[in-house]
Design a protein around this motif. Structure first.
Motif, short mmCIF file in Angstrom:
data_model
loop_
_atom_site.label_atom_id
_atom_site.label_comp_id
_atom_site.label_asym_id
_atom_site.label_seq_id
_atom_site.Cartn_x
_atom_site.Cartn_y
_atom_site.Cartn_z
N LEU B 46 0.84 -1.20 0.00
CA LEU B 46 0.00 0.00 0.00
C LEU B 46 0.87 1.25 0.00
O LEU B 46 0.56 2.24 -0.66
N GLY B 47 1.97 1.19 0.72
CA GLY B 47 2.85 2.35 0.84
C GLY B 47 3.62 2.66 -0.42
O GLY B 47 4.27 3.70 -0.51
N ARG B 48 3.59 1.74 -1.36
CA ARG B 48 4.36 1.97 -2.59
C ARG B 48 3.47 2.27 -3.77
O ARG B 48 3.88 2.10 -4.92
N LEU B 49 2.30 2.75 -3.48
CA LEU B 49 1.36 3.06 -4.55
C LEU B 49 1.05 4.54 -4.59
O LEU B 49 -0.09 4.94 -4.84
N ASP B 50 2.07 5.36 -4.37
CA ASP B 50 1.83 6.80 -4.45
C ASP B 50 1.41 7.18 -5.86
O ASP B 50 0.63 8.09 -6.05
N GLU B 51 1.96 6.45 -6.82
CA GLU B 51 1.44 6.59 -8.17
C GLU B 51 0.93 5.22 -8.61
O GLU B 51 1.47 4.20 -8.19
N GLY B 57 6.25 -4.16 -11.66
CA GLY B 57 7.15 -3.19 -11.04
C GLY B 57 7.22 -3.37 -9.54
O GLY B 57 8.30 -3.28 -8.95
N LEU B 58 6.07 -3.65 -8.96
CA LEU B 58 6.04 -3.89 -7.52
C LEU B 58 6.86 -5.11 -7.16
O LEU B 58 7.68 -5.09 -6.23
N ALA B 59 6.63 -6.19 -7.91
CA ALA B 59 7.35 -7.44 -7.61
C ALA B 59 8.85 -7.22 -7.70
O ALA B 59 9.61 -7.67 -6.85
N GLU B 60 9.26 -6.49 -8.73
CA GLU B 60 10.70 -6.28 -8.90
C GLU B 60 11.25 -5.43 -7.76
O GLU B 60 12.26 -5.78 -7.15
N GLU B 61 10.56 -4.35 -7.46
CA GLU B 61 11.04 -3.47 -6.40
C GLU B 61 11.11 -4.19 -5.06
O GLU B 61 12.01 -3.96 -4.26
N LEU B 95 -2.99 -1.87 -13.88
CA LEU B 95 -2.47 -0.75 -13.10
C LEU B 95 -3.13 -0.76 -11.73
O LEU B 95 -4.37 -0.76 -11.62
N VAL B 96 -2.31 -0.79 -10.72
CA VAL B 96 -2.82 -0.80 -9.36
C VAL B 96 -2.75 0.62 -8.82
O VAL B 96 -1.77 1.32 -9.04
N ALA B 97 -3.79 1.02 -8.14
CA ALA B 97 -3.80 2.37 -7.56
C ALA B 97 -4.56 2.33 -6.24
O ALA B 97 -5.46 1.51 -6.06
N ARG B 98 -4.17 3.19 -5.32
CA ARG B 98 -4.92 3.29 -4.06
C ARG B 98 -6.26 3.96 -4.30
O ARG B 98 -6.35 4.90 -5.09
N THR B 99 -7.26 3.51 -3.62
CA THR B 99 -8.54 4.20 -3.57
C THR B 99 -8.41 5.34 -2.56
O THR B 99 -7.43 5.39 -1.81
N PRO B 100 -9.40 6.23 -2.48
CA PRO B 100 -9.36 7.26 -1.44
C PRO B 100 -9.23 6.63 -0.04
O PRO B 100 -8.43 7.07 0.78
N ARG B 101 -9.98 5.58 0.17
CA ARG B 101 -9.86 4.89 1.46
C ARG B 101 -8.45 4.32 1.65
O ARG B 101 -7.90 4.35 2.74
N GLY B 102 -7.86 3.82 0.57
CA GLY B 102 -6.48 3.34 0.63
C GLY B 102 -5.53 4.46 1.00
O GLY B 102 -4.60 4.27 1.80
N ASP B 103 -5.77 5.64 0.42
CA ASP B 103 -4.94 6.79 0.77
C ASP B 103 -5.05 7.09 2.26
O ASP B 103 -4.05 7.34 2.93
N GLU B 104 -6.28 7.04 2.74
CA GLU B 104 -6.49 7.39 4.14
C GLU B 104 -5.79 6.38 5.07
O GLU B 104 -5.08 6.77 5.99
N ILE B 105 -6.00 5.11 4.76
CA ILE B 105 -5.37 4.08 5.60
C ILE B 105 -3.86 4.18 5.52
O ILE B 105 -3.15 4.06 6.53
N ASN B 106 -3.36 4.44 4.33
CA ASN B 106 -1.91 4.55 4.19
C ASN B 106 -1.40 5.73 5.01
O ASN B 106 -0.35 5.63 5.67
N HIS B 107 -2.13 6.80 4.99
CA HIS B 107 -1.73 7.97 5.77
C HIS B 107 -1.78 7.66 7.26
O HIS B 107 -0.86 8.01 8.01
#
Lengths: 140, 140
Positions: B46-51, B57-61, B95-107
């Motif tokens: 979740l923390g690596r989905l700022d974009e 890409g996630l798997a590699e990182e 393409l994976v992206a955070r939802t607004p709720r994902g943003d909130e939880i991540n924050h």
DNA sequence: ACAGTTATTTGAGTGAATCAAGTAATTCCT
DNA sequence: AGGAATTACTTGATTCACTCAAATAACTGT
């Protein structure tokens, strides 16, 4: 390979390098265990059996449920690395101890896990003292 | 609680305090994730989905198998924290992206994971610089 | 001797991780 | 353009770590 306990946002360089350190450390630990076909948890338990001891003590020291230790020890036993003998003083309890082969594997693990040794070795004795002091202070 | 990536033998104080640091860090990370009912791996992804980005890409990182990412993302999606949209440029990819709720939880996770911030905050600016320099040197 | 506690195991369930195999879409080659 | 190889991701099978709840046995105190 376990996912890193990553930095969501590093607001300072010190935080970022701290994260790097943790990540590299954890991966090195895992890699050293893997060289000996051990999971990190198995390596951890094996490393805490310098003296024979009970299951409960391990669970408490490692901060996990006793049944977790049971499983890990069962697997280590199946690998021939530890024995579980009844405790003559308390027949509910069991004493876990490394076998000779367990000793050997544990020793080889300690040799394979060079990360902390190597990292510290890059510092002069003075720097090592400084690092120790800084980290102690940071840990509170 | 994950078992610590423990010190089998710490041949110096610096090594021992390094181990302590890693252990406390890892536990704090896990605890912060648990506060939000996330596993460490979920918090990490979740923390690596700022974009928005692809699975590969996630798997590699993160240095793991792509199928591991699939699983974790599926769970995050089920929690309503991320979406997986087809990539218009490449219909194999998602393409994976955070939802607004994902943003909130991540924050909230970033706020809950105070360990690194707190630890560094115990040091003066000068000391922080020293620590950064020492750890960089130790990391080689 | 009986109740309560303690040490450990068992069983059920979740999740991380890996590997092998599968599918679909893209690229590359001639 | 057409077919082979590659790429991106998913699925399925398996192992292990971890937790919780419940069971078993043995100990302790009154």
């Amino acid at each position: 390979m376990a996912l890193p306990n990553g930095p969501v946002t590093a607001s300072s360089e010190a935080e970022a390098v701290l994260f790097d350190l943790v990540d590299v450390y954890d991966r090195a630990y895992e890699a050293a265990a893997a060289e000996l076909s051990l999971s990190p948890a198995q390596a951890c338990v094996l490393g805490r059996l310098d003296e024979r001891r009970g299951m409960g003590g391990l669970a408490e020291e490692l901060g996990c449920d006793a049944s977790n230790i049971t499983q890990i020890v069962v697997r280590l036993e199946a690998l021939g690395l530890v024995t579980r003998e009844p405790n003559p003083r308390d027949r509910r309890a069991r004493l876990v101890a490394r076998t000779p082969r367990g000793d050997e594997i544990n020793h080889r693990f300690a040799t394979a896990f060079t990360f902390a040794r190597t990292a510290v070795g890059r510092l002069s004795p003075d720097e090592q003292d400084q690092l120790t002091a800084l980290l102690r202070k940071a840990l509170g």
